[in-house]
Enzyme design. Structure first.
Site, PDB file in Angstrom:
ATOM      1  N   ARG A 121       1.047  -1.361  -0.306  1.00  0.00           N
ATOM      2  CA  ARG A 121      -0.086  -0.204   0.036  1.00  0.00           C
ATOM      3  C   ARG A 121       0.813   1.596   0.219  1.00  0.00           C
ATOM      4  NH1 ARG A 121      -6.027  -1.730   2.178  1.00  0.00           N
ATOM      5  NH2 ARG A 121      -6.341   0.667   2.288  1.00  0.00           N
TER       6      ARG A 121
ATOM      7  N   GLY B  30     -13.901  -9.779   9.132  1.00  0.00           N
ATOM      8  CA  GLY B  30     -14.525  -8.990   8.182  1.00  0.00           C
ATOM      9  C   GLY B  30     -15.042  -7.871   9.929  1.00  0.00           C
TER      10      GLY B  30
ATOM     11  N   SER C 115     -18.336  -1.090  -3.722  1.00  0.00           N
ATOM     12  CA  SER C 115     -18.614  -1.188  -4.750  1.00  0.00           C
ATOM     13  C   SER C 115     -18.615  -2.950  -5.194  1.00  0.00           C
ATOM     14  CB  SER C 115     -18.336  -0.519  -6.141  1.00  0.00           C
ATOM     15  OG  SER C 115     -16.548  -0.726  -5.795  1.00  0.00           O
TER      16      SER C 115
ATOM     17  N   ARG D 136     -12.941  -1.567  -4.441  1.00  0.00           N
ATOM     18  CA  ARG D 136     -13.084  -1.065  -3.290  1.00  0.00           C
ATOM     19  C   ARG D 136     -14.978  -2.090  -2.631  1.00  0.00           C
ATOM     20  NH1 ARG D 136     -12.282   4.575  -3.618  1.00  0.00           N
ATOM     21  NH2 ARG D 136     -13.027   4.822  -6.676  1.00  0.00           N
ATOM     22  N   VAL D 137     -14.683  -1.694  -1.646  1.00  0.00           N
ATOM     23  CA  VAL D 137     -15.645  -2.580  -0.640  1.00  0.00           C
ATOM     24  C   VAL D 137     -17.200  -2.324  -0.786  1.00  0.00           C
ATOM     25  CG1 VAL D 137     -15.975  -1.820   1.366  1.00  0.00           C
ATOM     26  CG2 VAL D 137     -16.339  -4.108   0.902  1.00  0.00           C
TER      27      VAL D 137
ATOM     28  N   TYR E  17       0.187   4.182  -2.498  1.00  0.00           N
ATOM     29  CA  TYR E  17      -0.611   5.408  -2.617  1.00  0.00           C
ATOM     30  C   TYR E  17      -0.291   5.792  -0.944  1.00  0.00           C
ATOM     31  CZ  TYR E  17      -5.301   6.711  -1.948  1.00  0.00           C
ATOM     32  OH  TYR E  17      -6.285   7.253  -1.600  1.00  0.00           O
TER      33      TYR E  17
ATOM     34  N   GLN F   9     -12.948  -6.304  10.454  1.00  0.00           N
ATOM     35  CA  GLN F   9     -12.476  -4.658  10.530  1.00  0.00           C
ATOM     36  C   GLN F   9     -13.641  -3.729  10.426  1.00  0.00           C
ATOM     37  OE1 GLN F   9     -12.244  -6.763   8.052  1.00  0.00           O
ATOM     38  NE2 GLN F   9     -11.672  -6.327   6.355  1.00  0.00           N
TER      39      GLN F   9
ATOM     40  N   LYS G  96       1.443  10.256  -0.982  1.00  0.00           N
ATOM     41  CA  LYS G  96       0.087  11.011  -0.853  1.00  0.00           C
ATOM     42  C   LYS G  96       0.640  11.826   0.707  1.00  0.00           C
ATOM     43  CE  LYS G  96      -4.158  10.550  -2.914  1.00  0.00           C
ATOM     44  NZ  LYS G  96      -4.639  11.626  -3.703  1.00  0.00           N
TER      45      LYS G  96
ATOM     46  N   ARG H 169     -14.466   0.072   9.397  1.00  0.00           N
ATOM     47  CA  ARG H 169     -14.437   1.897   8.370  1.00  0.00           C
ATOM     48  C   ARG H 169     -15.619   2.887   8.588  1.00  0.00           C
ATOM     49  NH1 ARG H 169     -10.430  -0.587   7.485  1.00  0.00           N
ATOM     50  NH2 ARG H 169      -8.812  -1.515   5.607  1.00  0.00           N
TER      51      ARG H 169
HETATM   52  P1  NAD Z   1     -10.768   7.639  -9.131  1.00  0.00           P
HETATM   53  O1  NAD Z   1      -9.766   6.725  -9.493  1.00  0.00           O
HETATM   54  O2  NAD Z   1     -12.825   7.288  -9.480  1.00  0.00           O
HETATM   55  O3  NAD Z   1     -10.548   9.376  -9.525  1.00  0.00           O
HETATM   56  C1  NAD Z   1      -9.297   9.685 -10.324  1.00  0.00           C
HETATM   57  C2  NAD Z   1      -8.872  10.207 -10.951  1.00  0.00           C
HETATM   58  O4  NAD Z   1      -8.047  10.662 -11.609  1.00  0.00           O
HETATM   59  C3  NAD Z   1      -9.960   8.875 -12.460  1.00  0.00           C
HETATM   60  O5  NAD Z   1     -10.694   9.724 -13.361  1.00  0.00           O
HETATM   61  C4  NAD Z   1      -7.962   8.704 -13.118  1.00  0.00           C
HETATM   62  O6  NAD Z   1      -8.226   8.697 -14.382  1.00  0.00           O
HETATM   63  C5  NAD Z   1      -7.800  10.032 -12.897  1.00  0.00           C
HETATM   64  N1  NAD Z   1      -6.051  10.393 -12.935  1.00  0.00           N
HETATM   65  C6  NAD Z   1      -5.216   9.288 -12.323  1.00  0.00           C
HETATM   66  N2  NAD Z   1      -4.123   9.116 -12.554  1.00  0.00           N
HETATM   67  C7  NAD Z   1      -3.548  10.371 -13.479  1.00  0.00           C
HETATM   68  C8  NAD Z   1      -2.857  10.620 -14.399  1.00  0.00           C
HETATM   69  N3  NAD Z   1      -1.411  10.607 -14.124  1.00  0.00           N
HETATM   70  N4  NAD Z   1      -2.844  12.108 -14.437  1.00  0.00           N
HETATM   71  C9  NAD Z   1      -4.653  12.400 -14.933  1.00  0.00           C
HETATM   72  N5  NAD Z   1      -5.639  12.170 -14.301  1.00  0.00           N
HETATM   73  C10 NAD Z   1      -5.328  10.996 -13.254  1.00  0.00           C
HETATM   74  O7  NAD Z   1     -10.697   8.123  -7.585  1.00  0.00           O
HETATM   75  P2  NAD Z   1     -11.729   8.830  -6.540  1.00  0.00           P
HETATM   76  O8  NAD Z   1     -12.369   7.897  -5.725  1.00  0.00           O
HETATM   77  O9  NAD Z   1     -12.574  10.198  -7.323  1.00  0.00           O
HETATM   78  O10 NAD Z   1     -10.868   9.320  -6.210  1.00  0.00           O
HETATM   79  C11 NAD Z   1     -10.045  11.058  -5.955  1.00  0.00           C
HETATM   80  C12 NAD Z   1      -8.840  11.395  -5.494  1.00  0.00           C
HETATM   81  O11 NAD Z   1      -9.819  11.288  -3.775  1.00  0.00           O
HETATM   82  C13 NAD Z   1      -8.045  10.407  -5.379  1.00  0.00           C
HETATM   83  O12 NAD Z   1      -7.316  11.401  -5.761  1.00  0.00           O
HETATM   84  C14 NAD Z   1      -7.750  10.035  -4.380  1.00  0.00           C
HETATM   85  O13 NAD Z   1      -6.950   9.312  -3.470  1.00  0.00           O
HETATM   86  C15 NAD Z   1      -8.590  10.858  -2.974  1.00  0.00           C
HETATM   87  N6  NAD Z   1      -9.298  10.246  -2.285  1.00  0.00           N
HETATM   88  C16 NAD Z   1     -10.657   8.939  -2.326  1.00  0.00           C
HETATM   89  C17 NAD Z   1     -11.200   8.510  -1.175  1.00  0.00           C
HETATM   90  C18 NAD Z   1     -12.906   7.522  -1.970  1.00  0.00           C
HETATM   91  O14 NAD Z   1     -12.631   7.019  -0.938  1.00  0.00           O
HETATM   92  N7  NAD Z   1     -13.311   8.106  -2.713  1.00  0.00           N
HETATM   93  C19 NAD Z   1     -10.652   7.724   0.325  1.00  0.00           C
HETATM   94  C20 NAD Z   1      -9.443   8.859   0.244  1.00  0.00           C
HETATM   95  C21 NAD Z   1      -8.839   9.765  -0.777  1.00  0.00           C
HETATM   96  N1  UDP Z   2     -13.241  -5.810   1.687  1.00  0.00           N
HETATM   97  C1  UDP Z   2     -13.151  -6.973   1.804  1.00  0.00           C
HETATM   98  N2  UDP Z   2     -14.114  -7.724   0.981  1.00  0.00           N
HETATM   99  C2  UDP Z   2     -13.551  -6.765  -0.736  1.00  0.00           C
HETATM  100  C3  UDP Z   2     -13.071  -5.417  -0.596  1.00  0.00           C
HETATM  101  C4  UDP Z   2     -12.704  -5.169   0.348  1.00  0.00           C
HETATM  102  O1  UDP Z   2     -13.547  -6.972   2.710  1.00  0.00           O
HETATM  103  O2  UDP Z   2     -14.439  -7.629  -1.303  1.00  0.00           O
HETATM  104  C5  UDP Z   2     -12.334  -4.847   3.185  1.00  0.00           C
HETATM  105  C6  UDP Z   2     -10.920  -4.761   2.731  1.00  0.00           C
HETATM  106  O3  UDP Z   2     -10.424  -5.634   3.840  1.00  0.00           O
HETATM  107  C7  UDP Z   2     -10.389  -2.833   3.721  1.00  0.00           C
HETATM  108  C8  UDP Z   2     -12.191  -2.347   3.505  1.00  0.00           C
HETATM  109  O4  UDP Z   2     -13.094  -3.487   3.358  1.00  0.00           O
HETATM  110  O5  UDP Z   2     -11.136  -3.873   4.919  1.00  0.00           O
HETATM  111  C9  UDP Z   2     -11.944  -1.268   3.118  1.00  0.00           C
HETATM  112  O6  UDP Z   2     -11.774  -1.669   1.728  1.00  0.00           O
HETATM  113  P1  UDP Z   2     -11.204  -1.003   0.663  1.00  0.00           P
HETATM  114  O7  UDP Z   2     -10.680  -1.421  -0.926  1.00  0.00           O
HETATM  115  O8  UDP Z   2     -12.776  -0.040   0.110  1.00  0.00           O
HETATM  116  O9  UDP Z   2     -10.513   0.260   1.174  1.00  0.00           O
HETATM  117  P2  UDP Z   2      -9.623   1.049   2.460  1.00  0.00           P
HETATM  118  O10 UDP Z   2      -9.205  -0.874   2.651  1.00  0.00           O
HETATM  119  O11 UDP Z   2      -8.399   1.566   0.776  1.00  0.00           O
HETATM  120  O12 UDP Z   2     -10.266   1.833   3.181  1.00  0.00           O
END
Ligand code: NAD
Ligand code: UDP
Length: 313
Positions: free
Chosen positions: A140, A205, A187, A184-185, A143, A207, A147, A209
């Protein structure tokens, strides 16, 4: 305002573009379409105030804008682990390019950071003052550490060049336009439940969030860029915490699914617990707090995936 949204064709980015247009701004959506999709923003293309640019933020670009939201970065573990070197480049070189742009055109710039900067936290819930517990060499890390470096760059440009920055640490957010195969969990479970396939629980299960509905998150982000006093980092998320098992049961119940719950190995470095401390956000953002209850948010998200699956039958 003319506003650049990098990653604008992604899940959060597309909702943000929509909100900014509604507020009367001009929006430039920039995306390389790695995880984003034109279908997320196709309804915005007819608006004269909306512009789409295919570009990768690891390359510089010059645009005249007032504000920048830097969201470009794959966000789901399977997507960001697909090409980890590219993920780090996107976070680090992307941040340098966007900060350079902000410096040149005197734009305010907001970084979409993440609760992953806290790693597998030993402090619970997580306040902004907690420095985190992150493995620097795990799967991980591309990422999490990417960040974290981006946050450092934002703070250094602020201290060194007086850049007008904002940092938000986003906790798990869900809603329509999540990628159906991003692993992601929320979806995953909804798609599995709608197809009556096995629901895959990683580990036992237990853990936890805390899931925030997308409209609440976007409201917080918009308030953050508008206010003048606070650079962040600021936590944004919903403090309602539950186990992944509880989430699975709720989704099975709400979809009326025949799916069984099955157990799979827990991925490496999977955080055991996560819950945002949002007291600061509430103070800085005029009493902001998430309004959408889990059931309501899941209802909208299930309806979205249900339509999507019908389209692809
Ligand atoms: P997402 O994957 O749907 O969106 C990311 C977008 O960035 C996509 O459209 C992708 O094509 C574009 N992208 C990736 N690399 C790129 C690059 N090098 N140049 C241009 N475009 C690029 O994800 P999201 O859930 O919409 O997340 C958006 C932002 O929010 C991310 O930075 C993510 O780290 C942050 N974030 C999201 C969550 C969440 O739960 N959704 C949580 C924490 C942080
Ligand atoms: N997870 C799960 N089954 C799945 C996808 C995810 O049990 O099909 C769990 C995963 O191990 C984590 C939590 O759900 O503990 C959230 O996962 P996600 O990838 O959505 O987000 P993140 O781990 O980045 O918070």
């Amino acid at each position: 305002m003319r506003i650049l949204v990098t990653g604008g064709a992604g899940f959060l980015g597309s909702h943000l573009c929509e909100r900014l247009l509604r507020e009367g701004h001009e929006v430039i959506c920039l995306d390389n379409f790695f995880t984003g999709n034109r279908s997320n923003i196709k309804h915005l293309l007819p608006f004269p105030e909306f512009e789409l640019i295919r570009h990768d933020i690891i390359e510089p670009i010059l645009l005249e804008v007032d504000w920048i939201f830097n969201l470009a970065c794959p966000a789901s573990p399977i997507h960001y682990q697909h090409n980890p070197v590219k993920t780090i480049k996107t976070s680090v070189m992307g941040a340098i390019n966007m900060l350079g742009l902000a410096k040149r055109v005197h734009a305010r710039i907001l970084q979409a950071s993440t609760s992953e900067v806290y790693g597998d936290p030993s402090v619970h819930p997580q306040p902004e003052s907690y420095w985190g517990n992150v493995n620097p060499i795990g799967i991980r890390s591309c990422y999490d550490e990417g960040k974290r470096v981006a946050e450092t760059l934002f703070m250094d440009y602020h201290r060194q060049n007086k850049l007008d920055i904002r940092i938000v640490r986003i906790f798990n957010t869900y809603g329509p336009r999540m990628h159906p195969n991003d692993g992601r969990v929320v979806s995953n479970f909804i798609v599995q439940a709608l197809k009556n396939e096995d629901i895959t629980l990683y580990g036992n299960g237990a853990q936890t969030r805390s899931f925030c509905y997308v409209s609440d998150l976007i409201e917080g982000m918009y308030r953050m860029i508008k206010q003048e006093s606070h650079t962040g980092p600021l936590n944004l998320g919903n403090p309602h915490e539950f186990t992944i098992m509880e989430l699975a049961r709720k989704i099975v119940e709400m979809t009326g699914s025949k799916s069984r719950l099955i157990f799979k190995p827990l991925p490496a470095d999977d955080p055991q617990q996560r819950q945002p401390d949002i007291r600061q956000a509430s103070e800085v953002l005029g009493g902001w707090k998430p309004e959408v209850k889990l059931e309501k948010g899941l209802e909208h998200t299930i309806a979205y995936f249900s339509d999507l699956l019908k389209e692809h039958l």
